[in-house]
Scaffold this motif. Structure first.
Motif, PDB file in Angstrom:
ATOM      1  N   GLY A 121       0.896  -1.315  -0.099  1.00  0.00           N
ATOM      2  CA  GLY A 121       0.136  -0.008  -0.035  1.00  0.00           C
ATOM      3  C   GLY A 121       0.840   1.327  -0.026  1.00  0.00           C
ATOM      4  N   GLY A 122       1.819   1.387   0.785  1.00  0.00           N
ATOM      5  CA  GLY A 122       2.645   2.587   0.828  1.00  0.00           C
ATOM      6  C   GLY A 122       3.706   2.706  -0.341  1.00  0.00           C
ATOM      7  N   ARG A 178       3.119  11.727   4.728  1.00  0.00           N
ATOM      8  CA  ARG A 178       1.775  11.774   4.802  1.00  0.00           C
ATOM      9  C   ARG A 178       0.983  10.588   4.033  1.00  0.00           C
ATOM     10  N   ASP A 179       0.944  10.334   2.761  1.00  0.00           N
ATOM     11  CA  ASP A 179       0.425   9.692   1.981  1.00  0.00           C
ATOM     12  C   ASP A 179       0.910   8.004   1.910  1.00  0.00           C
ATOM     13  N   ALA A 180       2.285   7.836   1.987  1.00  0.00           N
ATOM     14  CA  ALA A 180       2.870   6.628   1.962  1.00  0.00           C
ATOM     15  C   ALA A 180       2.235   5.608   3.046  1.00  0.00           C
ATOM     16  N   PRO A 181       2.466   6.290   4.493  1.00  0.00           N
ATOM     17  CA  PRO A 181       2.156   5.886   5.630  1.00  0.00           C
ATOM     18  C   PRO A 181       0.756   5.452   5.757  1.00  0.00           C
ATOM     19  N   ILE A 228      -2.997   8.812  12.824  1.00  0.00           N
ATOM     20  CA  ILE A 228      -1.227   8.724  12.575  1.00  0.00           C
ATOM     21  C   ILE A 228      -0.635   9.634  11.954  1.00  0.00           C
ATOM     22  N   THR A 229      -1.061   9.875  10.768  1.00  0.00           N
ATOM     23  CA  THR A 229      -0.368  10.774   9.575  1.00  0.00           C
ATOM     24  C   THR A 229      -0.679  12.300   9.424  1.00  0.00           C
TER      25      THR A 229
END
Length: 295
Positions: A121-122, A178-181, A228-229
């Motif tokens: 996903g990341g 932000r987006d990868a995690p 979390i992000t």
């Protein structure tokens, strides 16, 4: 069905789900951006806002009311063009990349492990994010109210001319952080939630669960991943809504020193609503559309 045909179906299903989610949830994205940016006095005047609102901390309801009052209800969909330009191919590309990675890296006889799900996903989101970052920059500037661009193409050309490629890729580090995690965590939570849901129904002799239960799993996964992000989202918005060659670290330090740690939570309510609903809707629609296409 061949892999090529499968991936094309995946892209179509992702693009359809991305279009529906973007059209429905753009107001929440705009409200989140307005809460996070520093609105300049000239921009406030242009939008018809009183200048004493420029530096105020605005809640979600106050921001919503202010936009409707001074920019009409259509103002809530400001930035829709760049949002569609980013999300329609972006969601399609994300789902296609994710499917291709899983088909090529995970043995077909088993499902990916939790670590593999997180990594898939990341990585898929990182590739998509890097490919569409210039449009993300333009989208943020449209929504902020600090820039008066006439079109997506005009905005891209203006940023390229005045700021170069660095301007088109401003906030790259913060966006990836932000987006990868977020995508990795969301895919992990969503996949595990769906797996437990399937096991629960099979244990009771039920063939399939209802779509609203899958949607609920998506909402919960989105809420957890957002929490979390979110600080990186605030930094990313600040970087992309100003013409300044600042680094991710310098902006984060500036926010902490001058506005306090609570600022890193600004815009959390509309973002968690938007991202949770958006991700849940996109995945539910994606699974539904893909099943229909493959029949």
């Amino acid at each position: 069905m061949t892999q090529k045909k499968s991936l094309s179906s995946t892209f179509v299903a992702g693009a359809v789900s991305g279009t529906c989610a973007t059209l429905l949830l753009q107001p929440l994205d705009l409200i989140k951006t307005r809460q996070q940016v520093r609105i300049t006095a000239p921009a406030a005047t242009h939008c018809g806002l009183p200048t004493d609102l420029v530096c105020q901390r605005r809640g979600m309801i106050t921001t919503f009311s202010t936009v409707v009052q001074h920019e009409n209800i259509s103002g809530l969909w400001r930035g829709l063009s760049p949002s569609l330009s980013r999300c329609v191919p972006g969601v399609g590309l994300y789902f296609t990349t994710l499917t291709a990675l899983q088909q090529n890296l995970v043995p077909a006889e088993r499902k990916p492990t939790a670590v593999e799900t997180l990594a898939l996903g990341g990585f898929a989101r990182s590739l998509t994010c890097a490919a569409l970052l210039p449009i993300t920059v333009v989208k943020t500037r449209f929504e902020s109210g600090n820039f008066q661009y006439s079109s997506v193409y005009g905005a891209l050309r203006n940023v390229k001319t005045q700021e170069g490629f660095r301007g088109l890729y401003s906030g790259c580090s913060a966006t990836l952080l932000r987006d990868a995690p977020f995508s990795g965590l969301y895919y992990l939570f969503y996949s595990e939630g769906k797996r437990h849901l399937e096991e629960f129904h099979k244990a009771r002799g039920m063939e399939r669960y209802h779509g609203f239960m899958q949607f609920g799993v998506g909402l919960l996964a989105g809420f957890l991943a957002c929490g979390i992000t979110h600080p990186f989202d605030v930094v990313k918005t600040r970087l992309q809504s100003q013409v300044s060659p600042l680094s991710t670290r310098s902006v984060a330090v500036d926010i902490y020193q001058n506005e306090g740690i609570n600022t890193f939570l600004r815009g959390f309510a509309p973002r968690v609503l938007r991202r949770s609903i958006n991700a849940a809707l996109a995945w539910t629609l994606f699974d539904t559309v893909l099943s229909y296409i493959r029949k």
